[in-house]
Scaffold this motif. Structure first.
Motif, PDB file in Angstrom:
ATOM      1  N   MET A   2       0.946  -1.067   0.077  1.00 37.81           N
ATOM      2  CA  MET A   2       0.174  -0.030  -0.005  1.00 37.81           C
ATOM      3  C   MET A   2       0.803   1.138   0.118  1.00 37.81           C
ATOM      4  N   ARG A   3       0.652   2.285  -0.785  1.00 36.57           N
ATOM      5  CA  ARG A   3       1.169   3.416  -0.808  1.00 36.57           C
ATOM      6  C   ARG A   3       0.640   4.327   0.079  1.00 36.57           C
ATOM      7  N   THR A   4       1.334   5.314   0.697  1.00 37.52           N
ATOM      8  CA  THR A   4       0.777   6.390   1.637  1.00 37.52           C
ATOM      9  C   THR A   4       1.724   7.438   1.733  1.00 37.52           C
ATOM     10  N   ASN A   5       1.161   8.677   1.988  1.00 42.24           N
ATOM     11  CA  ASN A   5       1.852  10.008   2.085  1.00 42.24           C
ATOM     12  C   ASN A   5       2.208  10.416   3.600  1.00 42.24           C
ATOM     13  N   ILE A   6       1.940   9.500   4.454  1.00 39.99           N
ATOM     14  CA  ILE A   6       2.191   9.570   5.915  1.00 39.99           C
ATOM     15  C   ILE A   6       3.057   8.499   6.446  1.00 39.99           C
ATOM     16  N   VAL A   7       3.951   9.342   7.207  1.00 44.30           N
ATOM     17  CA  VAL A   7       5.035   8.594   8.019  1.00 44.30           C
ATOM     18  C   VAL A   7       4.920   8.766   9.457  1.00 44.30           C
ATOM     19  N   THR A   8       4.760   7.902  10.639  1.00 46.75           N
ATOM     20  CA  THR A   8       4.873   8.303  11.795  1.00 46.75           C
ATOM     21  C   THR A   8       5.864   7.442  12.424  1.00 46.75           C
ATOM     22  N   ALA A  43       1.374  12.934  19.326  1.00 45.32           N
ATOM     23  CA  ALA A  43       1.233  12.357  20.624  1.00 45.32           C
ATOM     24  C   ALA A  43       2.411  12.887  21.387  1.00 45.32           C
ATOM     25  N   PRO A  44       2.539  12.793  22.783  1.00 45.20           N
ATOM     26  CA  PRO A  44       3.884  13.176  23.516  1.00 45.20           C
ATOM     27  C   PRO A  44       5.251  12.502  22.885  1.00 45.20           C
ATOM     28  N   ASP A  45       5.020  11.637  22.318  1.00 48.82           N
ATOM     29  CA  ASP A  45       6.495  10.758  21.660  1.00 48.82           C
ATOM     30  C   ASP A  45       6.275  10.375  20.172  1.00 48.82           C
ATOM     31  N   THR A  46       5.392  10.974  19.622  1.00 47.60           N
ATOM     32  CA  THR A  46       5.249  10.583  18.310  1.00 47.60           C
ATOM     33  C   THR A  46       5.190  11.669  17.234  1.00 47.60           C
ATOM     34  N   VAL A  47       5.926  11.639  16.295  1.00 53.03           N
ATOM     35  CA  VAL A  47       5.952  12.502  14.939  1.00 53.03           C
ATOM     36  C   VAL A  47       5.514  12.061  13.814  1.00 53.03           C
ATOM     37  N   ARG A  48       4.936  13.261  13.217  1.00 52.33           N
ATOM     38  CA  ARG A  48       4.001  12.687  11.939  1.00 52.33           C
ATOM     39  C   ARG A  48       4.579  13.733  10.667  1.00 52.33           C
ATOM     40  N   PHE A  49       5.074  12.753   9.896  1.00 50.37           N
ATOM     41  CA  PHE A  49       5.217  13.567   8.317  1.00 50.37           C
ATOM     42  C   PHE A  49       4.394  13.351   7.541  1.00 50.37           C
ATOM     43  N   VAL A  50       3.841  14.316   6.577  1.00 54.64           N
ATOM     44  CA  VAL A  50       2.808  14.197   5.493  1.00 54.64           C
ATOM     45  C   VAL A  50       3.186  15.108   4.151  1.00 54.64           C
ATOM     46  N   THR A  51       3.498  14.429   3.429  1.00 50.59           N
ATOM     47  CA  THR A  51       3.650  14.915   2.183  1.00 50.59           C
ATOM     48  C   THR A  51       2.540  15.399   1.390  1.00 50.59           C
ATOM     49  N   HIS A  52       2.639  16.383   0.326  1.00 45.29           N
ATOM     50  CA  HIS A  52       1.575  16.868  -0.365  1.00 45.29           C
ATOM     51  C   HIS A  52       1.930  16.703  -1.895  1.00 45.29           C
ATOM     52  N   HIS A  53       1.017  16.981  -2.737  1.00 42.92           N
ATOM     53  CA  HIS A  53       1.348  16.605  -4.051  1.00 42.92           C
ATOM     54  C   HIS A  53       2.391  17.684  -4.531  1.00 42.92           C
ATOM     55  N   ASP A  54       2.507  19.001  -4.029  1.00 41.83           N
ATOM     56  CA  ASP A  54       3.582  19.864  -4.348  1.00 41.83           C
ATOM     57  C   ASP A  54       5.310  19.553  -3.800  1.00 41.83           C
ATOM     58  N   VAL A  55       5.143  18.502  -2.881  1.00 40.93           N
ATOM     59  CA  VAL A  55       6.453  18.094  -2.629  1.00 40.93           C
ATOM     60  C   VAL A  55       7.205  17.189  -3.474  1.00 40.93           C
ATOM     61  N   ASP A  56       8.077  17.590  -4.152  1.00 41.32           N
ATOM     62  CA  ASP A  56       8.769  16.696  -5.278  1.00 41.32           C
ATOM     63  C   ASP A  56       9.996  15.892  -4.793  1.00 41.32           C
ATOM     64  N   ASP A  57      10.493  15.169  -5.515  1.00 44.63           N
ATOM     65  CA  ASP A  57      11.667  14.159  -5.168  1.00 44.63           C
ATOM     66  C   ASP A  57      12.858  14.795  -4.484  1.00 44.63           C
ATOM     67  N   GLU A  58      13.219  16.163  -4.735  1.00 46.18           N
ATOM     68  CA  GLU A  58      14.170  16.755  -4.293  1.00 46.18           C
ATOM     69  C   GLU A  58      13.924  17.276  -2.802  1.00 46.18           C
ATOM     70  N   GLY A  59      12.420  17.553  -2.471  1.00 49.40           N
ATOM     71  CA  GLY A  59      12.121  17.980  -1.263  1.00 49.40           C
ATOM     72  C   GLY A  59      11.983  16.588  -0.423  1.00 49.40           C
ATOM     73  N   ILE A  60      11.563  15.728  -1.005  1.00 51.73           N
ATOM     74  CA  ILE A  60      11.584  14.236  -0.043  1.00 51.73           C
ATOM     75  C   ILE A  60      13.009  13.895   0.215  1.00 51.73           C
TER      76      ILE A  60
END
Length: 64
Positions: A1-7, A31-48
């Protein structure tokens, strides 16, 4: 499965998020110890690549 969310758990999210923001990468604590990244369609390979490199260089181990 593909996703644009990483925790992941980090021992000091506030410090990590401050470091990331100083380096042009935005993320949020969901959460107190959990970080979340979410990409958007305007984030290109260079941004990642920039986000991954910045996270890898973060104090505290940076590798999720």
């Amino acid at each position: 499965m593909r996703t644009n969310i990483v925790t992941f758990v980090h021992p000091e999210p506030a410090k990590l998020l401050a470091y990331l923001e100083q380096n042009g990468v935005l993320a949020h604590a969901i959460a107190p110890d959990t970080v979340r990244f979410v990409t958007h369609h305007d984030v290109d390979d260079e941004g990642i690549e920039h986000a991954v490199a910045t996270l890898a260089g973060a104090p505290g181990g940076g590798t999720p």
